[in-house]
Design a protein around this motif. Structure first.
Motif, short mmCIF file in Angstrom:
data_model
loop_
_atom_site.label_atom_id
_atom_site.label_comp_id
_atom_site.label_asym_id
_atom_site.label_seq_id
_atom_site.Cartn_x
_atom_site.Cartn_y
_atom_site.Cartn_z
N ASP A 41 0.81 -1.21 0.00
CA ASP A 41 0.00 0.00 0.00
C ASP A 41 0.85 1.27 0.00
O ASP A 41 0.52 2.24 -0.68
N GLU A 42 1.97 1.28 0.74
CA GLU A 42 2.79 2.49 0.75
C GLU A 42 3.45 2.72 -0.61
O GLU A 42 3.48 3.85 -1.11
N LEU A 43 3.95 1.66 -1.23
CA LEU A 43 4.54 1.81 -2.57
C LEU A 43 3.50 2.30 -3.57
O LEU A 43 3.77 3.21 -4.38
N ALA A 44 2.31 1.72 -3.53
CA ALA A 44 1.27 2.12 -4.47
C ALA A 44 0.81 3.55 -4.21
O ALA A 44 0.53 4.30 -5.15
N ARG A 45 0.75 3.95 -2.94
CA ARG A 45 0.35 5.32 -2.62
C ARG A 45 1.35 6.33 -3.21
O ARG A 45 0.96 7.34 -3.80
N VAL A 46 2.63 6.05 -3.05
CA VAL A 46 3.65 6.96 -3.59
C VAL A 46 3.54 7.03 -5.11
O VAL A 46 3.64 8.12 -5.70
N ALA A 47 3.32 5.89 -5.77
CA ALA A 47 3.16 5.91 -7.22
C ALA A 47 1.97 6.79 -7.61
O ALA A 47 2.04 7.57 -8.57
N GLY A 48 0.86 6.67 -6.86
CA GLY A 48 -0.32 7.48 -7.16
C GLY A 48 -0.08 8.96 -6.94
O GLY A 48 -0.52 9.80 -7.74
N VAL A 49 0.62 9.31 -5.87
CA VAL A 49 0.87 10.72 -5.56
C VAL A 49 1.81 11.36 -6.59
O VAL A 49 1.67 12.54 -6.93
N CYS A 169 -2.45 -1.12 -9.93
CA CYS A 169 -3.13 -0.30 -8.92
C CYS A 169 -3.18 1.16 -9.34
O CYS A 169 -4.21 1.84 -9.19
N LEU A 170 -2.08 1.65 -9.88
CA LEU A 170 -1.99 3.05 -10.28
C LEU A 170 -2.95 3.36 -11.43
O LEU A 170 -3.72 4.33 -11.36
N VAL A 171 -2.91 2.58 -12.49
CA VAL A 171 -3.72 2.95 -13.66
C VAL A 171 -5.21 2.79 -13.37
O VAL A 171 -6.02 3.61 -13.82
N ALA A 350 -4.69 -3.54 -20.45
CA ALA A 350 -4.54 -4.97 -20.18
C ALA A 350 -4.14 -5.23 -18.74
O ALA A 350 -4.49 -6.26 -18.17
N CYS A 351 -3.40 -4.28 -18.14
CA CYS A 351 -2.88 -4.49 -16.78
C CYS A 351 -3.83 -3.99 -15.70
O CYS A 351 -3.66 -4.33 -14.52
N ARG A 352 -4.80 -3.21 -16.07
CA ARG A 352 -5.65 -2.54 -15.08
C ARG A 352 -6.29 -3.50 -14.09
O ARG A 352 -6.44 -3.19 -12.91
#
Length: 739
Positions: A41-49, A169-171, A350-352
């Motif tokens: 979750d922390e890695l994905a949050r940083v990618a989103g921000v 997660c990001l897309v 495709a990855c979504r």
């Protein structure tokens, strides 16, 4: 401090424009939520921000106000991630830089610029306001997800897999937040899926259905025993499982019951059925909808041929489209092609859905059908899902142990069997005698078929099927099935065949292997051209399926075609050779678990370890390392079906002709494509070009659609017994037999 925006509307006062920091925070929160099942979750949050950090530039803000020209708004976030977080920042940089165009290679450019080149490129000046508006962890404070387990020799693959999952997660978060913003602006109802019944409600409905199951025959009593035993295993901790049950043993509902019980026990979100053939996807989804009754909408089919309900309203259709994009439904039924190619894909669309595989129960049906050339990458993906993504994978097949470590190097370990005493099940469900009858000419084979009023003959290619059918066509009940028949025609033919069988009337069917793809049909006598032992097992499942006939009256005869024209391709020939050797060694019981194990050991030994990863994909990931992950190469090379097939529409009835007429005069929609799917035959590219050159087929409104919609003009080329036939007919024997 200036105000920065992520998305704009036509309002010049910017009153309803989306604030950039709000968008970044919302995408970060959503991405973190999506990554919870794999503790990233922390890695994905940083990618989103960081994903739209490049919008903190004067150039991008002027573009929102109407300035022409593209502005790179993705690379700044990737650069900052690398600068602040080192190796883990680089892991995020792939997805941040590619959140619109897709994951690029780390070093070598393909269709997309390599990440290394992107990071070196000149960019518009980044305004410093971003440091005040968005919240990031301190520099250097990112690490592996909690409980992330590294497997010896597979570390780089695991990192690349994690990278793609965070990208998913990001897309998905970016799509959903952007869409929600414009839904609010345009006063549209949200496209998020409607409230779905939870898994406990689905299990209750399944229990009601199963309570009506009659254990009135030995086969049905054994199916009941299998069901009870499998459900009792649902409390086992998530991981890898096998369900080794012979064909006809009730695997479909038993696996669904286990998956629901297991998911409820361990807090998993959904059940994903992965099936090798589209026809079985449709059949399985239909079974689940019937079982679940009022809750049928929870079942999502996702494959290239899916046809939705044309009576659905626009809102329902939008929600279905979203579910197909990100698999946000409790039960997904999809193809192995869709599932595995997505796990190695690079494009956002495709990855979504990938993050929704985490925290799921995945039923991998007919696991032995995975292509050998990609077997090792497939196994690595299955293993990683179970190891680090809270995913339980059930290898559901009648021919274990195809993927286990006792059959191949680097196979799956710690696979727990769900079925009760598989050897005993195979003995109890033995309903067919199997023998190899040697080399047969088509004439000899036709004479054997004549001797049984109800017989099925399965051959390895369509030309052989047609030639053999031409020989037996004077016989009562002669029928033919081929993939060159459009799906609606095939379905009607199968319904007629079942009717003949139930009535005890003559029925002599010649078919390609499509009949083995989960078709529920029951013949007293089956002939099978030499093939792999897994195909032979499937053919045996079409003989005495319900166990109503004595064993000695139910026989599968395996033969080697005499005619050299019917020799299978080189790869299929290897399967047949391995099966022939096992049939010699285990002639008394060639479908026993011991025989199956011998078959796969021999097959993998014949292929060699390198041929199980024919494109060396795992080695390329390992050699490239974090700085050189070959994402674009993986997406290009990981193709489960290589041959190019082209669609031809058969204007067979008024419905098909009405849709064609509409396409010719108006703009088509996905609805028209789906409505024509039951009338579409896939043909090899070379045959397609030959048909077009003679004017036998013609594109519909080519200027508008290109070759998306091509119809058959020469109706003489579609035969009610053969389907579409374009070849020179001289290969068919000119003399029919006089019976």
């Amino acid at each position: 401090m200036s105000t920065y925006y992520a998305h704009s509307t036509a309002k010049s006062d910017k009153a309803d424009w989306q604030i950039l920091s709000d968008h970044l925070q919302s995408v970060g929160d959503l991405a973190a939520k999506f990554a919870r099942h794999f503790s990233a979750d922390e890695l994905a949050r940083v990618a989103g921000v960081l994903h739209d950090l490049g919008k903190y530039t004067e150039e991008f803000q002027r573009r929102l106000c109407g300035d022409a020209g593209p502005v790179d708004h993705s690379t700044w976030g990737a650069k900052v991630a690398c600068e602040r977080y080192g190796a883990f920042g680089k892991l995020l940089a792939y997805g941040i830089a590619g959140h619109h165009a897709g994951l690029a290679n780390g070093r070598d450019s393909g269709e997309r610029t390599a990440l290394a080149d992107r990071l070196r490129s000149d960019l518009p000046a980044l305004q410093p306001d971003w440091r005040e508006e968005i919240d990031l962890p301190p520099e250097g404070k990112l690490s592996h997800p909690q409980k992330f387990r590294v497997k010896k020799g597979r570390g780089q693959f695991q990192l690349s897999f994690l990278c793609r999952m965070i990208f998913s997660c990001l897309v998905d978060a970016d799509y959903l937040d952007t869409e929600a913003y414009y839904d609010r602006i345009e006063s549209r109802s949200p496209r998020r899926a409607a409230e779905m019944p939870d898994l406990k409600m689905l299990r209750d409905r399944l229990d009601v259905h199963l309570s009506g199951f009659k254990q009135d025959t030995p086969v049905n009593r054994l199916r009941g025993e299998i069901l009870r035993h499998v459900r009792a295993e649902a409390s086992l901790i998530p991981g890898l499982f096998s369900l080794t049950v012979p064909t006809g043993g009730g695997k479909t509902l038993a696996s669904l019951a286990f998956a629901l019980d297991h998911a409820i026990a361990h807090g998993l979100d959904r059940i994903i059925y992965v099936i090798p053939f589209t026809s079985i996807v449709e059949q399985t989804a239909a079974v689940f909808r019937q079982v679940l009754g009022d809750y049928a909408d929870v079942v999502l089919e996702h494959h290239g041929s899916f046809i939705d309900d044309p009576t659905q309203n626009a809102e329902a259709k939008k929600k279905l489209q979203l579910a197909m994009e990100n698999w946000d439904r409790p039960i997904i039924v999809t193809t192995a092609v869709q599932f595995f190619e997505s796990l190695f894909a690079a494009r956002p669309a495709a990855c979504r859905k990938l993050h929704n595989i985490a925290g799921s129960a995945v039923i991998l049906d007919e696991a032995q059908t995975l292509p050998l050339k990609l077997l090792k990458p497939c196994i690595a993906a299955i293993d990683e899902l179970a190891l680090n993504y809270q995913t339980s994978v059930v290898l559901c097949t009648a021919t274990q142990p195809a993927l286990k470590e006792d059959a191949m190097t680097d196979g799956l370990s710690n696979v727990r069997e769900l079925a009760p005493e598989p050897k005993r099940l195979f003995d109890a469900l033995k309903r067919v005698q199997i023998r190899h009858v040697g080399i047969l000419s088509d004439l000899q084979l036709a004479q054997r078929i004549q001797q049984s009023s109800q017989a099925l003959c399965i051959v390895n290619n369509r030309r052989h099927a047609r030639a053999l059918y031409d020989l037996i066509s004077p016989l009562p009940g002669a029928r033919h099935l081929s993939t060159l028949m459009y799906p609606k025609h095939r379905s009607a033919a199968l319904a007629e065949i079942r009717s003949l069988l139930r009535a005890g009337e003559p029925c002599r069917l010649i078919s390609t292997s499509l009949i083995e793809a989960g078709v529920d049909i029951d013949f007293p006598c089956v002939f099978r051209a030499e093939a792999g032992l897994d195909s032979i097992a499937q053919a045996a499942g079409r003989c005495n399926r319900e166990g109503r006939r004595p064993l000695e009256e139910s026989e599968l005869q395996i033969f080697n075609p005499e005619n050299a024209d019917w020799v299978p391709p080189a790869e299929l020939k290897q399967y047949a050779q391995a099966a022939r050797e096992v049939l010699r060694q285990h002639s008394h019981d060639p479908l026993s678990p011991a025989a199956i194990e011998s078959y796969f050991r021999l097959l993998y030994w014949q292929k060699g370890e390198r041929e199980l990863d024919a494109y060396n994909l795992l080695e390329q990931i390992h050699a490239g390392g974090l700085d050189g992950f070959p994402f674009e190469i993986l997406a290009q090379k990981f193709r489960m079906i290589e041959s190019i097939q082209m669609p031809v529409i058969i204007p067979a009835d008024e419905e098909a002709r009405a849709v064609i007429e509409h396409l010719a005069s108006a703009f088509g929609t996905p609805r028209e494509a789906r409505r024509l799917q039951p009338y579409t035959v896939q043909v090899p590219r070379q045959a397609f070009l030959a048909l077009r050159s003679t004017g036998a087929i013609q594109p519909i409104n080519e200027e508008r659609y290109g070759l998306q919609f091509v119809q058959l003009l020469n109706s003489d080329l579609y035969h009610q017994e053969y389907g579409l036939h374009w070849e020179d007919p001289s290969f068919i024997q000119s003399e029919r037999l006089c019976w």
